[in-house]
Design a protein around this motif. Structure first.
Motif, short mmCIF file in Angstrom:
data_model
loop_
_atom_site.label_atom_id
_atom_site.label_comp_id
_atom_site.label_asym_id
_atom_site.label_seq_id
_atom_site.Cartn_x
_atom_site.Cartn_y
_atom_site.Cartn_z
N UNK A 1 -18.35 25.64 37.92
CA UNK A 1 -18.69 24.74 39.03
C UNK A 1 -19.36 23.46 38.53
N UNK A 2 -20.08 23.58 37.43
CA UNK A 2 -20.78 22.43 36.88
C UNK A 2 -19.85 21.53 36.09
N UNK A 3 -18.99 22.13 35.29
CA UNK A 3 -18.21 21.34 34.32
C UNK A 3 -16.76 21.09 34.72
N UNK B 1 2.77 25.79 33.27
CA UNK B 1 1.62 25.96 34.15
C UNK B 1 0.45 26.50 33.34
N UNK B 2 -0.65 26.79 34.03
CA UNK B 2 -1.81 27.40 33.39
C UNK B 2 -2.21 28.64 34.18
N UNK B 3 -3.00 29.50 33.54
CA UNK B 3 -3.38 30.77 34.16
C UNK B 3 -4.87 31.01 34.00
N UNK B 4 -5.52 31.42 35.09
CA UNK B 4 -6.91 31.87 35.05
C UNK B 4 -7.03 33.09 35.97
N UNK B 5 -8.05 33.92 35.70
CA UNK B 5 -8.32 35.04 36.59
C UNK B 5 -8.34 36.38 35.87
N UNK B 6 -9.16 37.28 36.40
CA UNK B 6 -9.31 38.62 35.83
C UNK B 6 -8.34 39.62 36.45
N UNK B 7 -7.43 39.16 37.30
CA UNK B 7 -6.58 40.07 38.07
C UNK B 7 -5.77 41.02 37.19
N UNK B 8 -5.21 40.52 36.09
CA UNK B 8 -4.37 41.36 35.23
C UNK B 8 -5.20 42.48 34.60
N UNK B 9 -6.39 42.15 34.10
CA UNK B 9 -7.26 43.15 33.49
C UNK B 9 -7.73 44.17 34.53
N UNK B 10 -8.04 43.67 35.73
CA UNK B 10 -8.46 44.56 36.82
C UNK B 10 -7.33 45.52 37.18
N UNK B 11 -6.12 44.99 37.24
CA UNK B 11 -4.95 45.82 37.56
C UNK B 11 -4.75 46.90 36.49
N UNK C 1 -9.37 33.03 29.60
CA UNK C 1 -8.80 32.83 30.93
C UNK C 1 -9.15 33.97 31.88
N UNK C 2 -9.38 35.18 31.30
CA UNK C 2 -9.65 36.37 32.11
C UNK C 2 -11.07 36.40 32.66
N UNK C 3 -11.87 35.37 32.36
CA UNK C 3 -13.23 35.28 32.90
C UNK C 3 -13.39 34.02 33.75
N UNK C 4 -12.28 33.34 34.04
CA UNK C 4 -12.31 32.14 34.86
C UNK C 4 -11.60 32.40 36.18
N UNK C 5 -12.02 31.69 37.23
CA UNK C 5 -11.40 31.86 38.55
C UNK C 5 -11.26 30.52 39.25
N UNK C 6 -10.23 30.44 40.07
CA UNK C 6 -9.89 29.16 40.71
C UNK C 6 -10.63 28.91 42.01
N UNK C 7 -11.47 29.84 42.44
CA UNK C 7 -12.23 29.67 43.66
C UNK C 7 -13.11 30.87 43.94
N UNK C 8 -13.98 30.71 44.95
CA UNK C 8 -14.92 31.79 45.26
C UNK C 8 -14.21 33.07 45.68
N UNK C 9 -13.21 32.96 46.57
CA UNK C 9 -12.54 34.15 47.07
C UNK C 9 -11.69 34.81 45.98
#
Length: 287
Positions: free
Chosen positions: A32-34, A127-137, A68-76
């Motif tokens: 959020x800061x950077x 494209x680019x990819x962010x999110x922990x969804x794959x690891x969570x799955x 990338x697995x520790x980054x997210x594109x939004x709060x939800x």
């Protein structure tokens, strides 16, 4: 204790799953800061921290297969991933160890990231990819593969078998495969596949998480060299009563026993069931 002390204590005693959640939340706050563009209302992650579909970027920044697995594109995006991670990690850790959890989380992120890069290369997309969804799955599917008939209770639904829930989640993901977020769904399904592979290999005697444990132990030993203690000559005083040293051991055992009783209480009733005195004692013991 104030809320900061409470958070510190839960981080110390909560286990690796809680720590992974804390790491994700911390990464989001830093983002959020950077990296948040407040005028556009979106995150813009550079290629040196998110995962790019360009193979050259991955070769230049190979660590992005993890970051990338520790980054997210939004709060939800963060909220739902952490909710599912909290749920699936509790199930996974019922049968497996903390090291196996961390190993599966990290290795599945790398596997899913590579699947994303390879998939976009052949689809000629960028494209680019962010999110922990794959690891969570991967965590959820691994648990389901190991104990598919485990019954879980869902609000407003009642008792369902774990494989039913996982099948619905995978079906919904597959139905959105041709959506705008095709890269995300490629990584989700790749994470699920890796979860199955991990359990099947584990059942045959091969624990892939040992790779992660070996790497972590190497760096821990590298940056924490063993301290050499000088030789000291010990003089024994025969007149000194032996009961004094025995009493120290008894005191240590009583303290450890109290800690064990508090931890048992947390496992049965949750952290909120502790009294203020028990929280204070556990916080001081963790220092």
């Amino acid at each position: 204790m104030n809320i900061i002390d409470d958070i510190k204590l839960q981080y110390k005693i909560g286990g690796i799953a809680n720590r992974v959640i804390y790491w994700n939340v911390a990464a989001f706050l830093i983002s959020l800061i950077f990296f948040y563009q407040y005028r556009e209302g979106v995150f813009q992650f550079p290629n040196w921290i998110c995962l790019s579909s360009n193979p050259n970027d991955v070769l230049y920044f190979p660590y992005t297969l993890l970051t990338y697995a520790f980054l997210h594109s939004g709060f939800w995006h963060l909220f739902f991933n952490m909710m599912v991670l909290n749920f699936s990690s509790r199930l996974f850790l019922t049968f497996f160890t903390q090291k196996q959890f961390l190993g599966l989380y990290l290795l599945s992120a790398v596997f899913a990231g590579l699947a994303f890069v390879v998939g976009y290369y052949f689809l000629n997309l960028n494209s680019t990819l962010v999110g922990a969804s794959a690891a969570v799955m991967a965590i959820l599917v691994a648990t389901t593969t190991y104990q598919p008939l485990m019954e879980i209770r869902l609000l407003l639904v009642g008792n369902v078998k774990l494989w039913h829930l996982t099948a619905v989640i995978l079906l919904l993901d597959a139905m959105q495969f041709l959506s705008d977020n095709i890269g995300g769904h490629i990584s989700h399904l790749a994470g699920a596949v890796f979860g199955v592979i991990y359990i099947k290999l584990l059942q045959n005697g091969t624990d892939l998480s040992n790779i992660v444990s070996t790497v972590i132990d190497f760096f821990v030993n590298l940056f924490q060299p063993s301290k050499k203690t000088p030789f000291k000559k010990v003089h024994v005083n025969p007149k000194k009563p032996f009961t004094k040293s025995t009493s120290k051991i008894v005191v240590k055992d009583k303290s450890q026993q109290q800690i064990d009783e508090i931890l048992d209480k947390i496992s049965q009733s949750g952290y909120d069931a502790l009294t203020a005195e028990e929280k204070e004692f556990l916080f001081k013991a963790g220092k």
